[in-house]
Write a protein that holds these residues in place. Structure first.
Motif, PDB file in Angstrom:
ATOM      1  N   LEU A   1     -26.363  -7.648 -15.073  1.00  0.00           N
ATOM      2  CA  LEU A   1     -27.158  -6.296 -15.086  1.00  0.00           C
ATOM      3  C   LEU A   1     -26.345  -5.210 -15.860  1.00  0.00           C
ATOM      4  CD1 LEU A   1     -29.905  -6.243 -12.292  1.00  0.00           C
ATOM      5  CD2 LEU A   1     -30.288  -7.048 -14.698  1.00  0.00           C
ATOM      6  N   SER A   2     -25.157  -5.008 -15.219  1.00  0.00           N
ATOM      7  CA  SER A   2     -24.164  -4.064 -15.455  1.00  0.00           C
ATOM      8  C   SER A   2     -23.526  -4.160 -16.839  1.00  0.00           C
ATOM      9  CB  SER A   2     -23.179  -4.164 -14.311  1.00  0.00           C
ATOM     10  OG  SER A   2     -22.252  -5.104 -14.352  1.00  0.00           O
ATOM     11  N   LYS A   3     -23.666  -5.550 -17.128  1.00  0.00           N
ATOM     12  CA  LYS A   3     -22.942  -5.902 -18.683  1.00  0.00           C
ATOM     13  C   LYS A   3     -24.012  -5.211 -19.842  1.00  0.00           C
ATOM     14  CE  LYS A   3     -20.868 -10.252 -17.877  1.00  0.00           C
ATOM     15  NZ  LYS A   3     -21.205 -11.508 -17.969  1.00  0.00           N
ATOM     16  N   LYS A   4     -25.208  -5.121 -19.298  1.00  0.00           N
ATOM     17  CA  LYS A   4     -26.231  -4.597 -20.163  1.00  0.00           C
ATOM     18  C   LYS A   4     -26.417  -3.043 -20.032  1.00  0.00           C
ATOM     19  CE  LYS A   4     -27.994  -8.255 -22.473  1.00  0.00           C
ATOM     20  NZ  LYS A   4     -28.320  -8.516 -23.801  1.00  0.00           N
ATOM     21  N   GLY A   5     -25.845  -2.613 -18.952  1.00  0.00           N
ATOM     22  CA  GLY A   5     -25.998  -1.098 -18.615  1.00  0.00           C
ATOM     23  C   GLY A   5     -27.267  -0.886 -17.923  1.00  0.00           C
ATOM     24  N   ILE A   6     -27.384  -1.750 -17.113  1.00  0.00           N
ATOM     25  CA  ILE A   6     -28.797  -1.608 -16.197  1.00  0.00           C
ATOM     26  C   ILE A   6     -28.076  -1.570 -14.718  1.00  0.00           C
ATOM     27  CG2 ILE A   6     -30.788  -2.500 -15.241  1.00  0.00           C
ATOM     28  CD1 ILE A   6     -31.047  -3.904 -17.959  1.00  0.00           C
ATOM     29  N   ALA A   7     -28.689  -0.308 -14.072  1.00  0.00           N
ATOM     30  CA  ALA A   7     -27.890  -0.197 -12.573  1.00  0.00           C
ATOM     31  C   ALA A   7     -28.846  -0.900 -11.495  1.00  0.00           C
ATOM     32  CB  ALA A   7     -28.035   1.261 -12.358  1.00  0.00           C
ATOM     33  N   SER A   8     -30.129  -0.838 -11.778  1.00  0.00           N
ATOM     34  CA  SER A   8     -30.811  -1.804 -10.625  1.00  0.00           C
ATOM     35  C   SER A   8     -31.859  -2.547 -11.284  1.00  0.00           C
ATOM     36  CB  SER A   8     -31.686  -0.450  -9.850  1.00  0.00           C
ATOM     37  OG  SER A   8     -32.855  -1.180  -9.068  1.00  0.00           O
ATOM     38  N   TYR A   9     -32.196  -3.818 -10.362  1.00  0.00           N
ATOM     39  CA  TYR A   9     -33.047  -4.776 -10.724  1.00  0.00           C
ATOM     40  C   TYR A   9     -34.430  -4.325 -11.138  1.00  0.00           C
ATOM     41  CZ  TYR A   9     -34.137  -5.356  -6.114  1.00  0.00           C
ATOM     42  OH  TYR A   9     -34.569  -4.807  -4.519  1.00  0.00           O
ATOM     43  N   LYS A  10     -34.599  -3.018 -10.711  1.00  0.00           N
ATOM     44  CA  LYS A  10     -35.981  -2.479 -10.500  1.00  0.00           C
ATOM     45  C   LYS A  10     -36.351  -1.893 -11.877  1.00  0.00           C
ATOM     46  CE  LYS A  10     -36.479  -1.260  -5.809  1.00  0.00           C
ATOM     47  NZ  LYS A  10     -36.334  -0.578  -4.764  1.00  0.00           N
ATOM     48  N   ASP A  11     -35.194  -1.710 -12.893  1.00  0.00           N
ATOM     49  CA  ASP A  11     -35.402  -1.306 -13.984  1.00  0.00           C
ATOM     50  C   ASP A  11     -35.528  -2.485 -14.972  1.00  0.00           C
ATOM     51  OD1 ASP A  11     -34.985   1.243 -13.086  1.00  0.00           O
ATOM     52  OD2 ASP A  11     -32.774   1.228 -13.296  1.00  0.00           O
ATOM     53  N   VAL A  12     -35.590  -3.729 -14.447  1.00  0.00           N
ATOM     54  CA  VAL A  12     -35.731  -4.987 -15.380  1.00  0.00           C
ATOM     55  C   VAL A  12     -37.068  -5.210 -15.485  1.00  0.00           C
ATOM     56  CG1 VAL A  12     -34.770  -7.365 -15.757  1.00  0.00           C
ATOM     57  CG2 VAL A  12     -33.367  -5.576 -14.913  1.00  0.00           C
ATOM     58  N   PHE A  13     -37.663  -5.608 -16.828  1.00  0.00           N
ATOM     59  CA  PHE A  13     -38.916  -6.191 -16.851  1.00  0.00           C
ATOM     60  C   PHE A  13     -38.942  -7.876 -16.630  1.00  0.00           C
ATOM     61  CE2 PHE A  13     -42.456  -7.565 -19.714  1.00  0.00           C
ATOM     62  CZ  PHE A  13     -43.437  -6.819 -18.739  1.00  0.00           C
ATOM     63  N   LEU A  14     -37.919  -8.437 -17.272  1.00  0.00           N
ATOM     64  CA  LEU A  14     -37.635  -9.715 -17.182  1.00  0.00           C
ATOM     65  C   LEU A  14     -36.289 -10.189 -17.365  1.00  0.00           C
ATOM     66  CD1 LEU A  14     -39.250 -12.678 -17.230  1.00  0.00           C
ATOM     67  CD2 LEU A  14     -39.002 -12.623 -19.696  1.00  0.00           C
ATOM     68  N   MET A  15     -35.798 -11.175 -16.356  1.00  0.00           N
ATOM     69  CA  MET A  15     -34.486 -11.764 -16.521  1.00  0.00           C
ATOM     70  C   MET A  15     -34.698 -13.358 -16.297  1.00  0.00           C
ATOM     71  SD  MET A  15     -31.115 -10.891 -14.505  1.00  0.00           S
ATOM     72  CE  MET A  15     -29.707 -11.990 -14.535  1.00  0.00           C
ATOM     73  N   GLN A  16     -34.125 -13.814 -17.333  1.00  0.00           N
ATOM     74  CA  GLN A  16     -34.263 -15.509 -17.299  1.00  0.00           C
ATOM     75  C   GLN A  16     -32.744 -15.865 -17.407  1.00  0.00           C
ATOM     76  OE1 GLN A  16     -37.197 -16.450 -19.895  1.00  0.00           O
ATOM     77  NE2 GLN A  16     -38.491 -17.236 -18.128  1.00  0.00           N
ATOM     78  N   ALA A  17     -32.532 -16.911 -16.700  1.00  0.00           N
ATOM     79  CA  ALA A  17     -31.359 -17.712 -17.005  1.00  0.00           C
ATOM     80  C   ALA A  17     -31.277 -18.977 -16.930  1.00  0.00           C
ATOM     81  CB  ALA A  17     -30.179 -17.136 -16.130  1.00  0.00           C
ATOM     82  N   ASP A  18     -30.506 -19.862 -17.437  1.00  0.00           N
ATOM     83  CA  ASP A  18     -30.709 -21.417 -17.328  1.00  0.00           C
ATOM     84  C   ASP A  18     -29.066 -21.836 -17.029  1.00  0.00           C
ATOM     85  OD1 ASP A  18     -28.869 -21.559 -19.784  1.00  0.00           O
ATOM     86  OD2 ASP A  18     -30.717 -22.139 -21.113  1.00  0.00           O
ATOM     87  N   GLU A  19     -29.087 -23.103 -17.014  1.00  0.00           N
ATOM     88  CA  GLU A  19     -28.032 -23.895 -16.356  1.00  0.00           C
ATOM     89  C   GLU A  19     -26.828 -24.005 -17.637  1.00  0.00           C
ATOM     90  OE1 GLU A  19     -30.264 -26.902 -14.295  1.00  0.00           O
ATOM     91  OE2 GLU A  19     -30.866 -24.946 -13.741  1.00  0.00           O
ATOM     92  N   ASN A  20     -27.245 -23.578 -18.562  1.00  0.00           N
ATOM     93  CA  ASN A  20     -25.967 -23.526 -19.704  1.00  0.00           C
ATOM     94  C   ASN A  20     -25.532 -22.142 -19.624  1.00  0.00           C
ATOM     95  OD1 ASN A  20     -26.230 -25.862 -20.981  1.00  0.00           O
ATOM     96  ND2 ASN A  20     -27.647 -25.586 -22.588  1.00  0.00           N
ATOM     97  N   GLY A  21     -25.936 -21.085 -19.022  1.00  0.00           N
ATOM     98  CA  GLY A  21     -25.385 -19.928 -18.815  1.00  0.00           C
ATOM     99  C   GLY A  21     -25.956 -18.789 -19.696  1.00  0.00           C
ATOM    100  N   ARG A  22     -27.080 -19.187 -20.382  1.00  0.00           N
ATOM    101  CA  ARG A  22     -27.830 -18.394 -21.298  1.00  0.00           C
ATOM    102  C   ARG A  22     -28.524 -17.235 -20.382  1.00  0.00           C
ATOM    103  NH1 ARG A  22     -28.560 -22.398 -25.743  1.00  0.00           N
ATOM    104  NH2 ARG A  22     -29.902 -23.423 -24.377  1.00  0.00           N
TER     105      ARG A  22
END
Lengths: 126, 226
Positions: free
Chosen positions: B195-216
């Protein structure tokens, strides 16, 4: 396996409920049938006090059991039969033997149909 | 009126329970017996729903009986192929090695127009392209073209297999799903780092976060209310 268990439980529940409703309806009908038959016999013997006692027993049975019975018997059938019991009671009060006997005969027919329609017989199934 | 409403609620819940207990299959994928039971159950529910003089049990009892029988029969299907064949029917091969199986079509009372229509619906305008057409027991037509007419795969064009992984939803509308972090073999710290890489301080400011085993990782921040 889970589905089979649920299915078996459901079938047991449904069959149990069927047996209970049939027994309850039949026992209720038998009770009313006996009371009304005794009432008619008493009317024929001109014993109005005894007739009153028997028809009151039928009324009591209706008052006590109709709420449970309405859960598995068509409401119209119960209210029709209850209406006839009240008519017989009024006829006993006024000592109108003809009305009492004719209404009782019709009620006995209704009660018998009600009781027979829930029995597990081939004619009912077909 | 309130009685009608209460009855409707009870029967609605019963129907939902019955359909849920029957399985997750969609209407188009129901077997003949499931389809008939679905129709019957909904029809049975309407009788006591409309008429308050009819005991509710007149609707409930047959629905439960149908549900129980359907579940029992389904269990038998799993155990016996013969019973399944009797109740559900078997698949019919309508085109085999490019040749139409006319006796089978006559047996199924299926016209050539109907077959051609189904093939067009499956994207086959020319019957000569079809190697196999199989009518499944649920009424769906499966169509397989000759191998020369099949689309090329990655292997055909000499490309390496690019493994695709199912993405895990880590944050949805400001809510952190810790079980998904565990499923991904990551930690909460890793989430905050991303999140910090994207400049977001808290997960409460995120609408959607997805990740897969490939690291995407895919992060969509919440839009500010206007």
């Amino acid at each position: 396996m889970k589905e089979t268990i649920i299915a078996v439980v459901l079938i047991t529940l449904v069959v149990g409920l069927c047996i209970f409703t049939t027994k309850y309806t039949v026992s209720f009908c038998d009770e009313i049938y006996a009371s009304v038959s005794d009432c008619v016999t008493a009317v024929r013997q001109n014993d109005w006090e005894l007739a009153k006692k028997h028809i009151e027993a039928a009324e009591d049975a209706f008052d006590k059991k109709s709420s449970v019975l309405e859960a598995f018997v068509m409401h119209q059938d119960i209210s029709e039969a209850h209406g006839v019991v009240l008519k017989i009671s009024a006829a006993v009060d006024t000592k109108a033997a003809d009305i009492c006997i004719s209404e009782a005969t019709s009620l006995l027919g209704q009660i018998r149909r009600l009781s027979e329609s829930d029995r597990l017989t081939l004619s009912n199934i077909l | 009126m309130t009685v009608s409403f209460a009855r409707t609620v009870i029967l609605y819940l019963l129907i939902i329970f019955a359909l849920r207990a029957m399985g997750k299959r969609q209407v188009g994928e129901l077997s003949p017996s499931e389809f008939v039971i679905t129709l019957l159950a909904s029809e049975l529910a309407t009788i006591p729903m409309q008429n308050s003089g009819t005991p509710l049990i007149y609707g409930i009892m047959p629905i439960l009986a149908l549900l129980a029988l359907e579940m029992l029969i389904s269990s038998l299907f799993l155990k016996s192929r013969r019973i399944r064949k009797i109740a559900v029917g078997k698949t019919s091969i309508l085109i085999e090695n490019g040749k139409i199986n006319q006796p089978e079509m006559r047996r199924l009372r299926l016209t050539l127009d109907e077959l051609l229509e189904e093939l067009r619906l499956k994207g086959f305008i020319d019957i000569n392209l079809v190697k196999y057409a199989i009518l499944e027991s649920n009424g769906e037509l499966s169509v397989f073209p000759f191998s020369k007419d099949q689309p090329a795969t990655r292997e055909d064009i000499g490309k390496k297999d690019d493994s695709t992984f199912l993405p895990h939803t880590i944050i949805t509308d400001g809510v952190l799903i810790r079980s998904e972090i565990k499923n991904l073999n990551k930690t909460e710290k890793w989430v905050y780092n991303e999140l910090s890489k994207k400049g977001i301080a808290s997960y409460k400011d995120v609408f959607l976060m997805q990740a897969d085993e490939n690291g995407r990782v895919c992060i969509i921040p919440k839009e500010k209310k206007k």
